[in-house]
Design a protein around this motif. Sequence first.
Motif, PDB file in Angstrom:
ATOM      1  N   LEU A  28       0.872  -1.179   0.000  1.00 37.21           N
ATOM      2  CA  LEU A  28       0.000   0.000   0.000  1.00 37.21           C
ATOM      3  C   LEU A  28       0.909   1.230   0.000  1.00 37.21           C
ATOM      4  CD1 LEU A  28      -2.827   1.280   0.271  1.00 37.21           C
ATOM      5  CD2 LEU A  28      -2.568   1.115   2.735  1.00 37.21           C
ATOM      6  N   ARG A  30       1.298   5.321  -0.167  1.00 40.51           N
ATOM      7  CA  ARG A  30       0.600   6.604  -0.009  1.00 40.51           C
ATOM      8  C   ARG A  30       1.439   7.701  -0.657  1.00 40.51           C
ATOM      9  NH1 ARG A  30      -3.085   6.289   5.312  1.00 40.51           N
ATOM     10  NH2 ARG A  30      -2.943   4.066   5.631  1.00 40.51           N
ATOM     11  N   PHE A  56     -15.928   4.001 -13.394  1.00 39.08           N
ATOM     12  CA  PHE A  56     -17.081   3.217 -13.841  1.00 39.08           C
ATOM     13  C   PHE A  56     -17.832   3.940 -14.959  1.00 39.08           C
ATOM     14  CE2 PHE A  56     -16.620   1.760  -9.382  1.00 39.08           C
ATOM     15  CZ  PHE A  56     -16.366   0.433  -9.648  1.00 39.08           C
ATOM     16  N   LEU A  82     -12.947  14.959 -12.292  1.00 39.05           N
ATOM     17  CA  LEU A  82     -13.081  13.747 -11.493  1.00 39.05           C
ATOM     18  C   LEU A  82     -12.688  13.989 -10.050  1.00 39.05           C
ATOM     19  CD1 LEU A  82     -11.603  10.825 -13.606  1.00 39.05           C
ATOM     20  CD2 LEU A  82     -13.916  10.986 -12.711  1.00 39.05           C
ATOM     21  N   VAL A  83     -11.785  14.906  -9.842  1.00 36.52           N
ATOM     22  CA  VAL A  83     -11.254  15.089  -8.488  1.00 36.52           C
ATOM     23  C   VAL A  83     -11.642  16.415  -7.845  1.00 36.52           C
ATOM     24  CG1 VAL A  83      -9.359  13.465  -8.632  1.00 36.52           C
ATOM     25  CG2 VAL A  83      -9.049  15.760  -9.510  1.00 36.52           C
ATOM     26  N   VAL A  98      -7.542  18.881   0.537  1.00 36.38           N
ATOM     27  CA  VAL A  98      -6.893  17.624   0.191  1.00 36.38           C
ATOM     28  C   VAL A  98      -7.965  16.605  -0.171  1.00 36.38           C
ATOM     29  CG1 VAL A  98      -5.249  15.883   0.951  1.00 36.38           C
ATOM     30  CG2 VAL A  98      -5.289  18.111   2.061  1.00 36.38           C
ATOM     31  N   ALA A  99      -7.789  15.960  -1.323  1.00 38.48           N
ATOM     32  CA  ALA A  99      -8.713  14.896  -1.704  1.00 38.48           C
ATOM     33  C   ALA A  99      -7.933  13.596  -1.745  1.00 38.48           C
ATOM     34  CB  ALA A  99      -9.320  15.175  -3.068  1.00 38.48           C
ATOM     35  N   TYR A 100      -8.541  12.541  -1.216  1.00 42.25           N
ATOM     36  CA  TYR A 100      -7.877  11.247  -1.222  1.00 42.25           C
ATOM     37  C   TYR A 100      -8.491  10.367  -2.303  1.00 42.25           C
ATOM     38  CZ  TYR A 100      -5.893  12.875   3.121  1.00 42.25           C
ATOM     39  OH  TYR A 100      -5.217  13.613   4.065  1.00 42.25           O
ATOM     40  N   ARG A 101      -7.637   9.800  -3.149  1.00 39.39           N
ATOM     41  CA  ARG A 101      -8.092   8.965  -4.260  1.00 39.39           C
ATOM     42  C   ARG A 101      -7.438   7.604  -4.160  1.00 39.39           C
ATOM     43  NH1 ARG A 101     -12.512  11.157  -6.047  1.00 39.39           N
ATOM     44  NH2 ARG A 101     -12.277  13.319  -5.478  1.00 39.39           N
ATOM     45  N   PHE A 102      -8.159   6.611  -4.648  1.00 45.29           N
ATOM     46  CA  PHE A 102      -7.680   5.237  -4.512  1.00 45.29           C
ATOM     47  C   PHE A 102      -7.590   4.590  -5.868  1.00 45.29           C
ATOM     48  CE2 PHE A 102      -8.353   5.091   0.068  1.00 45.29           C
ATOM     49  CZ  PHE A 102      -9.141   6.213   0.217  1.00 45.29           C
ATOM     50  N   LYS A 109      -1.243  -1.097  -4.429  1.00 47.85           N
ATOM     51  CA  LYS A 109      -2.428  -0.286  -4.177  1.00 47.85           C
ATOM     52  C   LYS A 109      -1.965   1.111  -3.800  1.00 47.85           C
ATOM     53  CE  LYS A 109      -5.409  -3.963  -2.455  1.00 47.85           C
ATOM     54  NZ  LYS A 109      -6.790  -3.615  -2.842  1.00 47.85           N
ATOM     55  N   ILE A 111      -2.944   5.156  -2.399  1.00 47.16           N
ATOM     56  CA  ILE A 111      -3.824   6.224  -1.920  1.00 47.16           C
ATOM     57  C   ILE A 111      -3.121   7.520  -2.291  1.00 47.16           C
ATOM     58  CG2 ILE A 111      -4.931   7.337   0.049  1.00 47.16           C
ATOM     59  CD1 ILE A 111      -4.829   4.703   1.544  1.00 47.16           C
TER      60      ILE A 111
ATOM     61  N   HIS B   6      -1.876  -5.316   3.639  1.00 48.78           N
ATOM     62  CA  HIS B   6      -2.515  -3.997   3.628  1.00 48.78           C
ATOM     63  C   HIS B   6      -3.824  -4.010   4.406  1.00 48.78           C
ATOM     64  CE1 HIS B   6      -5.359  -5.088   0.447  1.00 48.78           C
ATOM     65  NE2 HIS B   6      -5.992  -3.982   0.756  1.00 48.78           N
ATOM     66  N   LYS B 139     -17.248  12.163  -4.126  1.00 47.90           N
ATOM     67  CA  LYS B 139     -16.280  13.259  -4.202  1.00 47.90           C
ATOM     68  C   LYS B 139     -16.181  14.092  -2.930  1.00 47.90           C
ATOM     69  CE  LYS B 139     -16.900  14.160  -9.116  1.00 47.90           C
ATOM     70  NZ  LYS B 139     -17.297  15.233 -10.040  1.00 47.90           N
ATOM     71  N   ALA B 142     -14.358  12.216  -0.271  1.00 55.64           N
ATOM     72  CA  ALA B 142     -12.918  12.122  -0.567  1.00 55.64           C
ATOM     73  C   ALA B 142     -12.148  13.260   0.070  1.00 55.64           C
ATOM     74  CB  ALA B 142     -12.692  12.113  -2.076  1.00 55.64           C
ATOM     75  N   LYS B 143     -12.840  14.345   0.402  1.00 57.39           N
ATOM     76  CA  LYS B 143     -12.165  15.515   0.956  1.00 57.39           C
ATOM     77  C   LYS B 143     -12.447  15.696   2.430  1.00 57.39           C
ATOM     78  CE  LYS B 143     -11.616  17.530  -3.417  1.00 57.39           C
ATOM     79  NZ  LYS B 143     -11.244  18.660  -4.196  1.00 57.39           N
ATOM     80  N   ARG B 145     -12.197  14.955   6.456  1.00 53.36           N
ATOM     81  CA  ARG B 145     -11.212  14.433   7.390  1.00 53.36           C
ATOM     82  C   ARG B 145     -11.751  13.203   8.108  1.00 53.36           C
ATOM     83  NH1 ARG B 145      -8.355  17.742   4.933  1.00 53.36           N
ATOM     84  NH2 ARG B 145      -7.763  19.751   5.811  1.00 53.36           N
ATOM     85  N   THR B 274     -19.399  -2.574 -14.381  1.00 50.82           N
ATOM     86  CA  THR B 274     -18.937  -1.303 -14.923  1.00 50.82           C
ATOM     87  C   THR B 274     -19.713  -0.141 -14.309  1.00 50.82           C
ATOM     88  OG1 THR B 274     -20.499  -1.467 -16.753  1.00 50.82           O
ATOM     89  CG2 THR B 274     -18.283  -2.329 -17.115  1.00 50.82           C
TER      90      THR B 274
END
Lengths: 633, 300
Positions: A28, A30, A56, A82-83, A98-102, A109, A111, B6, B139, B142-143, B145, B274
């Motif tokens: 993993l 980061r 998707f 997208l972000v 801050v945006a976290y994407r996976f 993997k 992040i 992980h 989205k 994702a931001k 905390r 998908t």
Amino acid sequence: MDASGFAPDPLIASDIAAYLAAQQAKALIRVITCGSVDDGKSTLIGRLLHDTHQIFDDQMAALTSDSQRIGTQGQAIDFALLVDGLAAEREQGITIDVAYRFFSTPRAKFIIADCPGHEQYTRNMVTGASTADAAIVLVDARKGVLTQTRRHSYLVQLLGIRHVVLAVNKMDLVGYDQAVFDAIVADYQAFAASIGLADVSAVPISGLGGDNVIAAAPAMPWYAGPPLLGLLEGLDVSDDAAAARPFRMAVQWVNRPDLDFRGFAGLVNHGRVRPGDAVRILPAGRTTTIARIVTADGDLDEAVAGQSVTLTLADDVECARGSVIAAAEAPPTVAGQFEATLVWMAEEPLLPGRSYLLKLATQTVAATIQPPKFAINVNTLEQVAAKTLELNGIGTVQLATAQPIVFEPYADSRDLGGFILIDRASDATVAAGMIHFALRRSQNIHLQAVDISRDAHAAQKGQKAKVLWLTGLSGAGKSTIANLVEKQLHLLGRHTFLLDGDNVRHGLNKDLGFTDADRIENIRRVGEVARLMTDAGLIVITAFISPFRAERAMVRAMMAPGEFMEIHVDTPLAAAEARDVKGLYKKARAGQLKNFTGIDSPYEAPDAPELRIDTTMMSAEDAAMLIVESLIG
Amino acid sequence: MMSLTHLQRLEAESIHILREVVAEAENPVLLYSIGKDSSVMLHLALKAFAPAPLPFPLLHIASGWDFRAMLAHRDMMVARHGLTLLVQHNDEAAAAGVDPFDTPTPVYTRLMLTEQLKAALDHHGFDAAFGGGRRDEEKARAKERILSFRNAAHAWDPKTQRPELWRLYNARKPRGTSIRAFPLSNWTELDIWQYIALENIPIVPLYLAAPRPTVERDGMILMVDDDRMALRPGETAVERSIRFRTLGCYPLSGAVESRADTLDTVIQEMLLSTRSERLGRAVDHDPTASMEKKKQEGYF
């Protein structure tokens, strides 16, 4: 661009069990991305997600329609959408938080923390960097290494990120010219070396077109290295180094379901531990051995760095939340004064002398900060003189904590060397700090044990030590009431002492003015004097404006529980100003007196004082009697 | 040298977060929606505090329209682990005829779920609520905390989020404000499923495919879970082999046609699908950025 964003690993369909087993073995990683506004960070991340098939069909459809509607790429897909998740961000076309994407690849993997490039959001970048193994530093090929690039790289180094990948983006806009790439890389390498960034690799890319993002770019045959994703997959992010260090575990929570079980829950910060190992419990300092390593899945023979466990000890020693259980033969430092680098993250600047809360691992203690030794100009990396630190300011400071804490240098341990400062009034996180080392004097000064205890002092006087802390506006009547209280207590045979604001400022504090910092130091000294007097068993009466909640809380924290009695002498500003016994309001209104409380400096009224005196309803005599009654009972 | 996988790392991180919040909050609660993420949360919480019992209650915001299998699962878990369960339900709105069929979905969601969540947190004085939100879901999430602060009106302000560094969580807060804590922030949907499989975590059977009575309505396959669901003219209940990717109120939860009746095959289908996970939820079909808006109103 691919027709579809989605193409799963063929193993999923053919052998799901084998696929899932393979997932377990993946590392993993980061990563943070940093760069200036418009360097194309969001686009690059969108591209990574898209090209690793994480998007998707329904998300792709939304992206396509969003791109037409609010995109910045004409009819083409705007991957940045997208972000850029928050509505406010889309309106302004920038990333705020801050945006976290996976995403995952057959090898690893990931992040990804997408860190905004704006100067005012340095604190977000520090947030993202604090947990990252690697940083992608993006540079626009047309612009080269910018001030922001240097700033972000400095933060990457400061937060101790091990690996840096320099991605020179928008190569399509410079004709895929190798000379441009080589010049930027040389420029950056020189800078990286100067700040101590050791592991830097570089790759020329186009996030928009996908060149060298996950696959080699035909347009840049002169670049022989792996594409960006290949570079990231190849990073060594194992925490073997953390596991090889001496054992430490900060205790989070004492698990005590009944009298027969007393376990200490925590996450192993470093090293490994087995039943029978000798450990030292800090800061108390007693040694014992590990009895069991308890988990819900049964006892373990060994626990390593990164695991959450519950330890039991062979002896009934002092150990609580905030204690650190450490290898007995190699314990960490315990000290109360250190040097550290601070990153200031609040609008309100650092106030040297103010009491903040410092949280390090599971320890929370009061701490005061000296004026910075120097601040860092993050654009030039020069050390500059500074009296404080403003939002996003970085500087080297000395701190003192109210009690000694257990720590390690940040260079050795993120867990035990990184701390945050918390404002006592707002509870906000105002700074991040990284400890360099303990100051010698803190290791050499020990409290002198005295034979006559404070209780003995008080008992001899037949009373309990107490601080009656009168706070309120200038002219509220604090000194008048304080005098009356002392007279009455004196008549009742109590041993008292009155500390008055004006009198103290003629002697002990005559070097102090009326700036916020000086007011704080004024109160700190008065608090210390009052504490010594309570040690002597006295009832101390103080009459100080003491306008800030944080300092009154600081003084309260200096005293034993129940010893501090906050008395709000509450007078409306208009009433105090109408009295104006000393003519000070008049002067302040005329601009002859700066920083006057109530006029151009704030008074923060107590939220929950032990006693509130409404001087519009009560005479000074009645007020004094009320105070004495509530004291004597 | 022993090295953690992980999933072991994610588990340790979540347990660390659970313990930090419990150590620093005055009155925490676990928001238990009975879904797969809630099931993982409960499992992690039991692990974090073992051998002690769970040091906080579970709170279920019951709309009155949960699948029956969800309620059975909830009661089974409560009995098995001796948990304290609080159930919050808007009797007034239900009596006034608010239901998922005729009330517009945003109004229904606000009255039966969001407002009830806020009411329950206020009523019991909870100052920290654990939720199963993940950053890969949406989205706005994702931001967010890991410790996300709400003002006295339970609103989220994305512009004033606290910096959150290392493994350090500042759980201090002004009186009247509260914390939503998300220990699963760094998990992905695949991580959740894989962990459920590895740890044998009990989940509601509706996640696995079986023949069930259904109707097709407004482009979604809905399960006819009880006779409160009136069939429209021309509709007949048809038995289909279906399963659910997310669970909530049955009239708002779309099923997928599937034969995947084991965890492995569910994971396989998910990875080959998908379409994203939340597509089956009518509540998420509001305009773009609606999650951010709902969070500002106090939604989890």
